[in-house]
Design a protein around this motif. Structure first.
Motif, PDB file in Angstrom:
ATOM      1  N   LEU A  16       7.468   0.386  -1.503  1.00  0.00           N
ATOM      2  CA  LEU A  16       8.125   0.270  -2.809  1.00  0.00           C
ATOM      3  C   LEU A  16       8.250   1.629  -3.491  1.00  0.00           C
ATOM      4  CD1 LEU A  16       6.390  -3.001  -4.074  1.00  0.00           C
ATOM      5  CD2 LEU A  16       8.770  -2.755  -3.330  1.00  0.00           C
ATOM      6  N   LEU A  17       7.193   2.413  -3.407  1.00  0.00           N
ATOM      7  CA  LEU A  17       7.211   3.734  -4.047  1.00  0.00           C
ATOM      8  C   LEU A  17       8.135   4.709  -3.318  1.00  0.00           C
ATOM      9  CD1 LEU A  17       3.404   4.029  -4.862  1.00  0.00           C
ATOM     10  CD2 LEU A  17       5.283   3.692  -6.504  1.00  0.00           C
ATOM     11  N   PHE A  18       8.066   4.749  -1.995  1.00  0.00           N
ATOM     12  CA  PHE A  18       8.943   5.639  -1.229  1.00  0.00           C
ATOM     13  C   PHE A  18      10.401   5.297  -1.494  1.00  0.00           C
ATOM     14  CE2 PHE A  18       5.643   6.219   2.442  1.00  0.00           C
ATOM     15  CZ  PHE A  18       4.968   7.168   1.710  1.00  0.00           C
ATOM     16  N   LYS A  20      11.775   3.590  -4.097  1.00  0.00           N
ATOM     17  CA  LYS A  20      12.223   3.733  -5.487  1.00  0.00           C
ATOM     18  C   LYS A  20      12.221   5.179  -5.967  1.00  0.00           C
ATOM     19  CE  LYS A  20      11.644   1.813 -10.058  1.00  0.00           C
ATOM     20  NZ  LYS A  20      10.967   0.830 -10.889  1.00  0.00           N
ATOM     21  N   GLN A  21      11.182   5.930  -5.617  1.00  0.00           N
ATOM     22  CA  GLN A  21      11.080   7.277  -6.191  1.00  0.00           C
ATOM     23  C   GLN A  21      11.134   8.397  -5.163  1.00  0.00           C
ATOM     24  OE1 GLN A  21       7.419   6.516  -8.338  1.00  0.00           O
ATOM     25  NE2 GLN A  21       6.210   7.667  -6.852  1.00  0.00           N
ATOM     26  N   GLY A  22      11.194   8.051  -3.872  1.00  0.00           N
ATOM     27  CA  GLY A  22      11.306   9.060  -2.831  1.00  0.00           C
ATOM     28  C   GLY A  22       9.961   9.413  -2.217  1.00  0.00           C
ATOM     29  N   TYR A  23      10.024   9.940  -1.029  1.00  0.00           N
ATOM     30  CA  TYR A  23       8.821  10.328  -0.286  1.00  0.00           C
ATOM     31  C   TYR A  23       8.123  11.508  -0.962  1.00  0.00           C
ATOM     32  CZ  TYR A  23       6.029  12.005   3.677  1.00  0.00           C
ATOM     33  OH  TYR A  23       5.007  12.435   4.492  1.00  0.00           O
ATOM     34  N   SER A  24       8.883  12.527  -1.283  1.00  0.00           N
ATOM     35  CA  SER A  24       8.296  13.736  -1.869  1.00  0.00           C
ATOM     36  C   SER A  24       7.697  13.484  -3.246  1.00  0.00           C
ATOM     37  CB  SER A  24       9.349  14.841  -1.973  1.00  0.00           C
ATOM     38  OG  SER A  24       9.826  15.177  -0.700  1.00  0.00           O
ATOM     39  N   ASN A  25       8.267  12.558  -3.990  1.00  0.00           N
ATOM     40  CA  ASN A  25       7.782  12.263  -5.338  1.00  0.00           C
ATOM     41  C   ASN A  25       6.659  11.238  -5.368  1.00  0.00           C
ATOM     42  OD1 ASN A  25       9.576  14.032  -6.589  1.00  0.00           O
ATOM     43  ND2 ASN A  25      11.185  12.486  -6.645  1.00  0.00           N
ATOM     44  N   THR A  26       6.254  10.765  -4.208  1.00  0.00           N
ATOM     45  CA  THR A  26       5.175   9.781  -4.118  1.00  0.00           C
ATOM     46  C   THR A  26       3.949  10.446  -3.529  1.00  0.00           C
ATOM     47  OG1 THR A  26       6.769   7.990  -3.772  1.00  0.00           O
ATOM     48  CG2 THR A  26       4.490   7.555  -3.130  1.00  0.00           C
ATOM     49  N   GLY A  27       2.879  10.420  -4.286  1.00  0.00           N
ATOM     50  CA  GLY A  27       1.641  11.029  -3.812  1.00  0.00           C
ATOM     51  C   GLY A  27       0.676  10.000  -3.254  1.00  0.00           C
ATOM     52  N   ILE A  28      -0.197  10.463  -2.406  1.00  0.00           N
ATOM     53  CA  ILE A  28      -1.223   9.588  -1.822  1.00  0.00           C
ATOM     54  C   ILE A  28      -2.065   8.951  -2.921  1.00  0.00           C
ATOM     55  CG2 ILE A  28      -3.399   9.641  -0.513  1.00  0.00           C
ATOM     56  CD1 ILE A  28      -1.004   9.553   1.299  1.00  0.00           C
ATOM     57  N   GLN A  30      -1.240   8.182  -5.937  1.00  0.00           N
ATOM     58  CA  GLN A  30      -0.472   7.118  -6.591  1.00  0.00           C
ATOM     59  C   GLN A  30      -0.467   5.848  -5.734  1.00  0.00           C
ATOM     60  OE1 GLN A  30       3.744   7.823  -7.116  1.00  0.00           O
ATOM     61  NE2 GLN A  30       3.918   6.175  -8.632  1.00  0.00           N
ATOM     62  N   ILE A  31      -0.312   6.007  -4.433  1.00  0.00           N
ATOM     63  CA  ILE A  31      -0.339   4.854  -3.524  1.00  0.00           C
ATOM     64  C   ILE A  31      -1.696   4.163  -3.607  1.00  0.00           C
ATOM     65  CG2 ILE A  31      -0.261   4.130  -1.096  1.00  0.00           C
ATOM     66  CD1 ILE A  31       1.745   6.518  -0.683  1.00  0.00           C
ATOM     67  N   ILE A  32      -2.751   4.946  -3.565  1.00  0.00           N
ATOM     68  CA  ILE A  32      -4.113   4.413  -3.636  1.00  0.00           C
ATOM     69  C   ILE A  32      -4.328   3.663  -4.942  1.00  0.00           C
ATOM     70  CG2 ILE A  32      -6.535   5.106  -3.865  1.00  0.00           C
ATOM     71  CD1 ILE A  32      -5.821   7.384  -1.813  1.00  0.00           C
ATOM     72  N   GLU A  33      -3.887   4.267  -6.034  1.00  0.00           N
ATOM     73  CA  GLU A  33      -4.063   3.648  -7.355  1.00  0.00           C
ATOM     74  C   GLU A  33      -3.256   2.357  -7.468  1.00  0.00           C
ATOM     75  OE1 GLU A  33      -2.770   4.684 -11.875  1.00  0.00           O
ATOM     76  OE2 GLU A  33      -3.712   6.307 -10.734  1.00  0.00           O
ATOM     77  N   GLU A  34      -2.000   2.393  -7.080  1.00  0.00           N
ATOM     78  CA  GLU A  34      -1.148   1.211  -7.239  1.00  0.00           C
ATOM     79  C   GLU A  34      -1.490   0.096  -6.258  1.00  0.00           C
ATOM     80  OE1 GLU A  34       2.883   1.544  -8.286  1.00  0.00           O
ATOM     81  OE2 GLU A  34       2.563   3.409  -9.401  1.00  0.00           O
ATOM     82  N   ALA A  35      -2.033   0.458  -5.107  1.00  0.00           N
ATOM     83  CA  ALA A  35      -2.469  -0.559  -4.145  1.00  0.00           C
ATOM     84  C   ALA A  35      -3.861  -1.082  -4.504  1.00  0.00           C
ATOM     85  CB  ALA A  35      -2.479   0.005  -2.734  1.00  0.00           C
ATOM     86  N   ASP A  36      -4.520  -0.385  -5.430  1.00  0.00           N
ATOM     87  CA  ASP A  36      -5.865  -0.745  -5.877  1.00  0.00           C
ATOM     88  C   ASP A  36      -6.840  -0.781  -4.697  1.00  0.00           C
ATOM     89  OD1 ASP A  36      -7.826  -1.352  -7.746  1.00  0.00           O
ATOM     90  OD2 ASP A  36      -7.492  -3.526  -7.574  1.00  0.00           O
ATOM     91  N   ILE A  37      -6.890   0.351  -4.003  1.00  0.00           N
ATOM     92  CA  ILE A  37      -7.748   0.474  -2.826  1.00  0.00           C
ATOM     93  C   ILE A  37      -8.556   1.760  -2.921  1.00  0.00           C
ATOM     94  CG2 ILE A  37      -6.227  -0.845  -1.293  1.00  0.00           C
ATOM     95  CD1 ILE A  37      -5.285   1.960  -0.210  1.00  0.00           C
ATOM     96  N   LEU A  52       2.001   6.977   7.288  1.00  0.00           N
ATOM     97  CA  LEU A  52       2.354   5.852   6.414  1.00  0.00           C
ATOM     98  C   LEU A  52       3.868   5.721   6.295  1.00  0.00           C
ATOM     99  CD1 LEU A  52       1.433   3.592   4.563  1.00  0.00           C
ATOM    100  CD2 LEU A  52       1.035   5.290   2.772  1.00  0.00           C
ATOM    101  N   LEU A  53       4.569   6.835   6.209  1.00  0.00           N
ATOM    102  CA  LEU A  53       6.029   6.810   6.162  1.00  0.00           C
ATOM    103  C   LEU A  53       6.606   6.235   7.453  1.00  0.00           C
ATOM    104  CD1 LEU A  53       8.757   7.493   4.845  1.00  0.00           C
ATOM    105  CD2 LEU A  53       8.520   9.797   5.795  1.00  0.00           C
ATOM    106  N   ILE A  54       6.039   6.609   8.583  1.00  0.00           N
ATOM    107  CA  ILE A  54       6.502   6.081   9.866  1.00  0.00           C
ATOM    108  C   ILE A  54       6.321   4.564   9.902  1.00  0.00           C
ATOM    109  CG2 ILE A  54       6.066   6.051  12.365  1.00  0.00           C
ATOM    110  CD1 ILE A  54       7.528   8.586  11.502  1.00  0.00           C
ATOM    111  N   ALA A  55       5.192   4.072   9.432  1.00  0.00           N
ATOM    112  CA  ALA A  55       4.955   2.619   9.392  1.00  0.00           C
ATOM    113  C   ALA A  55       5.975   1.942   8.485  1.00  0.00           C
ATOM    114  CB  ALA A  55       3.534   2.329   8.916  1.00  0.00           C
ATOM    115  N   TYR A  56       6.238   2.533   7.325  1.00  0.00           N
ATOM    116  CA  TYR A  56       7.246   2.004   6.397  1.00  0.00           C
ATOM    117  C   TYR A  56       8.615   1.941   7.067  1.00  0.00           C
ATOM    118  CZ  TYR A  56      10.963   2.965   2.919  1.00  0.00           C
ATOM    119  OH  TYR A  56      12.139   2.996   2.207  1.00  0.00           O
TER     120      TYR A  56
END
Length: 179
Positions: A16-18, A20-28, A30-37, A52-56
């Motif tokens: 969702l983050l990649f 909506k806002q792009g790969y470069s603008n998405t930080g690890i 932020q992913i951790i925080e929004e996934a609550d992990i 993670l991008l490859i999996a996406y």
């Protein structure tokens, strides 16, 4: 939470983050925080942001081809199947959460030497070319599959630039002439 469910939550959040806002603008972080992990949970499944991008891209590629195949299968004749794929694309373009092609967005954003990512994007795009070829082969038109593919990509790019419907309409008009 099961390990596979946690992995899927990470991929979903990153996707969702990649998108909506792009790969470069998405930080690890932020992913951790929004996934609550925990950070360790992310690194348990993905050694790097690129992994993670490859999996996406892989998961999105599979679901994209499934959706395009399903759109084609709603029709019986090859020309109708191809146009059905373009109509599906047109429906996507009208959605508020459509930010363009997942794969082209990544290619535009990354350096030319990002080979692993380019390879994954190429794989997805090849699957689309194969789908067009398989649809057109029974009527002896498999040789125009690359042209149809080019029209599809052009419609995506044209929509991204103009944010208007005419690129897809133009592509469908050319397809009617080709087929």
């Amino acid at each position: 939470m099961k390990k596979s469910a946690l992995r899927e939550r990470i991929i979903l959040t990153a996707s969702l983050l990649f998108y909506k806002q792009g790969y470069s603008n998405t930080g690890i972080n932020q992913i951790i925080e929004e996934a609550d992990i925990a950070k360790s949970s992310l690194y348990q499944y993905f050694r790097s942001k690129e992994d993670l991008l490859i999996a996406y891209l892989s998961e999105t590629g599979e679901s994209t081809i499934q959706a395009l195949t399903a759109a084609a299968q709603e029709h019986s004749l090859p020309e109708s199947k191809i146009l059905g794929i373009f109509e599906y694309l047109e429906e996507l373009m009208h959605r508020k959460d459509f930010y363009g092609c997942h794969f082209l967005n990544m290619v535009y954003e990354l350096p030319h030497d990002a080979e692993r990512i380019r390879k994954e994007v190429t794989h997805q795009k090849d699957q689309l070319r194969i789908l067009f070829r398989e649809i057109l082969d029974p009527v002896g038109k498999a040789d125009v599959a690359n042209e149809v593919y080019t029209l599809f990509e052009g419609a995506l790019v044209g929509h991204k630039i103009y944010n208007e419907n005419w690129p897809i309409t133009a592509a469908k008009n050319v397809i009617r002439k080709l087929l």
